[in-house]
Design an enzyme around this catalytic site. Structure first.
Site, PDB file in Angstrom:
ATOM      1  N   LYS A 105       1.029  -1.253  -0.116  1.00  0.00           N
ATOM      2  CA  LYS A 105      -0.081  -0.225   0.053  1.00  0.00           C
ATOM      3  C   LYS A 105       0.829   1.096   0.145  1.00  0.00           C
ATOM      4  CE  LYS A 105      -3.155   2.584   3.186  1.00  0.00           C
ATOM      5  NZ  LYS A 105      -3.970   2.531   4.274  1.00  0.00           N
ATOM      6  N   ASP A 165      -2.378  10.339   3.906  1.00  0.00           N
ATOM      7  CA  ASP A 165      -3.758  10.050   3.936  1.00  0.00           C
ATOM      8  C   ASP A 165      -4.367  11.087   4.818  1.00  0.00           C
ATOM      9  OD1 ASP A 165      -6.108   8.766   3.999  1.00  0.00           O
ATOM     10  OD2 ASP A 165      -5.647   7.327   5.299  1.00  0.00           O
ATOM     11  N   LYS A 217      -9.928  13.077   8.429  1.00  0.00           N
ATOM     12  CA  LYS A 217      -9.700  12.496   9.675  1.00  0.00           C
ATOM     13  C   LYS A 217      -9.401  13.763  10.621  1.00  0.00           C
ATOM     14  CE  LYS A 217      -6.134   9.114   7.881  1.00  0.00           C
ATOM     15  NZ  LYS A 217      -6.758   8.050   8.530  1.00  0.00           N
ATOM     16  N   ASP A 245       1.554   6.113   5.991  1.00  0.00           N
ATOM     17  CA  ASP A 245       0.477   5.278   5.601  1.00  0.00           C
ATOM     18  C   ASP A 245       1.092   4.469   4.180  1.00  0.00           C
ATOM     19  OD1 ASP A 245      -1.871   4.231   5.808  1.00  0.00           O
ATOM     20  OD2 ASP A 245      -3.091   5.681   4.631  1.00  0.00           O
ATOM     21  N   ASP A 302     -12.103   7.398   3.872  1.00  0.00           N
ATOM     22  CA  ASP A 302     -10.933   6.956   4.586  1.00  0.00           C
ATOM     23  C   ASP A 302     -10.794   5.707   4.683  1.00  0.00           C
ATOM     24  OD1 ASP A 302      -8.842   7.705   6.295  1.00  0.00           O
ATOM     25  OD2 ASP A 302      -9.862   7.599   8.144  1.00  0.00           O
ATOM     26  N   GLU A 356      -9.706   3.925   2.125  1.00  0.00           N
ATOM     27  CA  GLU A 356      -9.161   4.240   0.850  1.00  0.00           C
ATOM     28  C   GLU A 356      -7.731   3.048   0.424  1.00  0.00           C
ATOM     29  OE1 GLU A 356      -5.711   5.056   2.693  1.00  0.00           O
ATOM     30  OE2 GLU A 356      -7.714   5.957   3.353  1.00  0.00           O
ATOM     31  N   ARG A 380      -7.677   0.057   0.885  1.00  0.00           N
ATOM     32  CA  ARG A 380      -8.433  -1.336   0.382  1.00  0.00           C
ATOM     33  C   ARG A 380      -8.796  -1.077  -1.157  1.00  0.00           C
ATOM     34  NH1 ARG A 380     -12.400  -1.489   5.034  1.00  0.00           N
ATOM     35  NH2 ARG A 380     -10.463  -0.627   5.797  1.00  0.00           N
TER      36      ARG A 380
END
Length: 501
Positions: free
Chosen positions: A254, A259, A266, A277, A336, A338, A340
């Site tokens: 990933k 993020d 967030k 991230d 949020d 994202e 996946r």
């Protein structure tokens, strides 16, 4: 850092030229070699007799200009039963004593009499303890520790294990470097450049941009990236160490380089840590650094979907429906979640390599942090043999994981009235439902998902990337290479069934 391995007794170590000497002292050394007492052993035993060095692992004793010893500083540290775990503990404690004094450029680490696993643990623990990030400092200090000589009873049988440990150190430090960089210094384009730097070392690199990704039909990946000014990059790495006919292992990392949560923004507190991230992507780069150094007999493909998740007038919205590369439609209930979304398209793409296994690595869910804390990586797997191999590798590497369930009933939480699947399933079992979402995109290929949300970085005063799970992945690939090509006639054994996204 430059690591060297030498055959050295304690007597020889005492005469070596170095700024500091670190002596690992297992319990078994208390009464060993009493007929051949060197100056270091005599000093240690006298300290033990006087009660100046307790038996607990990690207890240390330091000396300056010890008579008969050439290095100006000596630190003796107890390592208990000499296991890898105790050695890691001992080295970390001893480095605290060493760094508190004058700068040390050269260090002699005496690890005689320890197992190969403990030797590897000592090398990796010393590198981890002495690591410092400097890239964006205005006046960075050079890394204090520049060279380490490791002394063992016999260097010849220890050479392979030592070389593996050093390669993993370099891989972890590459992963740390890119995970630690602020997002404006680690854009998707910069991450692609880091991958290209591996080119020509037994690794081929291809980088796709937005047009190529759109042409492929990666609608989920494109949806996450569309809110950012930074163009996405899809990075493909290939390491060919075995026959062309041998199916590769595919690693998917990933690569959310920052993020914000997108429209599902967030909270501001600790949002700066969302530069981490992309730690899954960084760990794939680090693992390929290990492959480039060790050249094991295995084929490996690395896939890194890299982009930012930003709020803007173009950003994907809660309730939007997108079509993934697999053809499945996804209702995005929470922007949020994202990670996946970019992973699912990469997992579908991975199947074109007809892999023997797919392993994705992601800082995916805060739920995994709640479940396992910051000690063990969450391991989900559709295949029992793959799960067992990864868990064994983690234990051997000191980069431990814990298997979590994938029962089919968990997928019921992802039902949607407007698409084939929703991207979130609510708070209960959040780590599991995220894994169940990813499982939809791997077909029948043996697959594992490593949720590293709790293990990829540390917060607080020690804030920074850990470089995990590079040791686990490297150990798994080395074990697979040693095992040779899998028997295609053996069917796979399958199981049914910190929020980062």
């Amino acid at each position: 850092m430059d690591f060297q391995l030498q055959t050295l007794t304690r007597h020889q170590a005492a005469s070596m030229d170095a700024d500091a000497l670190l002596v690992l002292w297992p319990d078994a050394a208390d009464d060993a070699d009493v007929a051949q007492v060197d100056v270091l052993s005599a000093w240690a035993r006298q300290a033990l007799a006087d009660g100046d060095l307790a038996r607990e692992p990690g207890q240390w004793l330091a000396a300056h200009r010890l008579p008969g010893v050439r290095p100006r500083r000596v630190v003796l540290v107890r390592c208990g039963d000499g296991s890898a775990r105790r050695v890691r503990q001992a080295v970390a404690a001893a480095w605290g004593a060493i760094k508190a004094g004058a700068p040390v450029r050269s260090l002699l680490l005496h690890a005689g009499g320890l197992s190969l696993a403990a030797l590897q643990a000592a090398v990796q623990a010393l590198a981890a303890a002495s690591y410092r990030y400097t890239t964006t400092l205005s006046a960075p200090k050079a890394r204090t520790l520049a060279s380490v000589t490791v002394g063992v009873d016999d260097a010849r049988p220890a050479r392979a294990a030592f070389d593996e440990a050093v390669a993993i150190v370099h891989g972890q430090e590459l992963a740390k470097e890119w995970a630690n960089r602020p997002a404006n210094h680690a854009t998707p384009t910069a991450l692609a450049d880091a991958a290209r730097a591996l080119q020509g070392r037994g690794i081929d690199v291809e980088v796709l941009g937005p047009k190529e990704v759109a042409k492929l039909g990666m609608g989920a990946f494109l949806a996450v990236a569309q809110g950012s000014e930074q163009p996405l990059r899809f990075i493909i790495l290939r390491y060919r160490g075995a026959a062309k006919a041998q199916a590769p292992v595919v690693l998917v990392g990933k690569g959310i380089t920052f993020d914000t949560g997108g429209i599902s923004l967030k909270p501001a507190a600790e949002m700066d840590e969302m530069k981490f991230d992309m730690s899954g992507a960084a760990s794939v780069l680090g693992t390929f650094e290990v492959l480039a150094r060790l050249r094991p007999a295995i084929n490996v493909v690395g896939l890194i979907p890299a982009c930012e998740n930003m709020p803007s007038g173009r950003a994907v919205k809660p309730g939007d429906v997108v079509r993934s590369l697999s053809g499945q439609t996804i209702e995005i209930l929470n922007t949020d979640a994202e990670g996946r979304l970019i992973l699912c398209d990469a997992l579908t793409y991975a199947q074109r390599f007809q892999p023997r296994a797919i392993i994705d690595v992601a800082t995916l869910t805060g739920a995994c942090v709640i479940a396992l804390g910051h000690v063990r990586t969450g391991v989900f797997a559709s295949d029992d043999a793959l799960a067992e191999a990864l868990l064994r590798a983690g234990e051997a590497a000191g980069d431990v994981g814990w298997r979590l369930p994938l029962d089919d009933e968990y997928a019921e939480a992802l039902q949607s009235s407007f698409a084939d699947v929703a991207n979130v399933g609510g708070r209960p079992a959040g780590a599991v439902t995220a894994a169940k979402f990813l499982q939809r995109f791997v077909g029948t290929t043996p697959w594992a998902h490593l949720d590293i949300a709790g293990t990829a970085w540390k917060s607080g005063k020690d804030k920074g990337a850990t470089g995990r799970p590079v040791p686990l992945l490297a150990r798994y690939l080395l074990d697979e290479a040693a095992r040779g090509a899998p028997d295609a006639a053996v069917p796979a054994r399958r199981r049914g069934g910190r929020r980062t996204g």
